[in-house]
Scaffold this motif. Structure first.
Motif, short mmCIF file in Angstrom:
data_model
loop_
_atom_site.label_atom_id
_atom_site.label_comp_id
_atom_site.label_asym_id
_atom_site.label_seq_id
_atom_site.Cartn_x
_atom_site.Cartn_y
_atom_site.Cartn_z
N VAL A 93 120.33 -52.01 -22.52
CA VAL A 93 119.54 -51.19 -23.44
C VAL A 93 119.86 -51.61 -24.87
CG1 VAL A 93 119.08 -48.86 -24.28
CG2 VAL A 93 119.44 -49.26 -21.83
N VAL B 282 117.46 -47.30 -14.87
CA VAL B 282 116.96 -47.66 -16.19
C VAL B 282 116.70 -46.41 -17.03
CG1 VAL B 282 115.07 -48.77 -17.46
CG2 VAL B 282 116.02 -49.86 -15.41
N ALA C 212 114.92 -51.14 -22.73
CA ALA C 212 115.70 -51.65 -21.61
C ALA C 212 115.19 -53.06 -21.34
CB ALA C 212 115.53 -50.76 -20.38
#
Length: 166
Positions: free
Chosen positions: A9, A107, A71
């Protein structure tokens, strides 16, 4: 051997976004899917309301005062979350989206967790969000991360408003 689904990220100030970062395609998928879920399916970006088309066309301008979390899997953006500029000691997160090929890999959790860290590092007291009531998976994720339902600040029907202290 490297994991083909390893995701990192990255925090980017809205003013530092570029056309090559992949955010526009993630936003397009998010908005087209959301319109369909609202019962207002569109064939593509051109059928979206102006406010959403402008985000997709120029994310840098749309989120200039915000922080965008992307991400990344290698050079490919596979998820996003916008952390709005703070107001009265709190921020709002919006536009959480994960590419369907990367769902179930943590995620979204990583994006929200990074937003919470960002808020804490910025000295904020709370993070809030609104989510459509039919997005039960997202609501469950937010609850696992400590968000609770709160009084609505948005007049749109079928939105659940949530908040979490940082």
């Amino acid at each position: 051997m490297t994991d083909q689904h390893a995701v990192v990220v990255a925090r980017r100030p809205g003013r530092a976004l570029s056309a090559q970062d992949g955010l526009a395609s993630l936003l397009a998928a998010y908005h087209v899917q959301t319109q369909a879920e609202k019962g207002e399916a569109v064939a593509g970006v051109d059928g979206l309301p102006d406010r959403y088309r402008s985000e997709i066309a120029d994310p840098q301008a749309a989120f200039v005062d915000d922080v965008v979390l992307l991400a990344m899997s290698g050079d490919t953006a596979v998820g996003c979350l916008v952390v709005t500029a703070p107001v009265d000691g709190r921020t709002e997160v919006k536009r959480l989206w994960t590419d369907p090929a990367f769902r179930g890999l943590g995620v979204a959790s990583s994006l929200v967790s990074t937003a919470l860290v960002h808020a804490a590092e910025s000295g904020l007291s709370a993070v809030r969000l609104s989510v459509w009531k039919w997005r039960t998976g997202a609501i469950a994720l937010y609850e696992r991360l400590g968000f609770t339902a709160t009084e609505s600040w948005d007049a749109r029907d079928q939105l659940v408003c949530m908040e979490r202290a940082v």
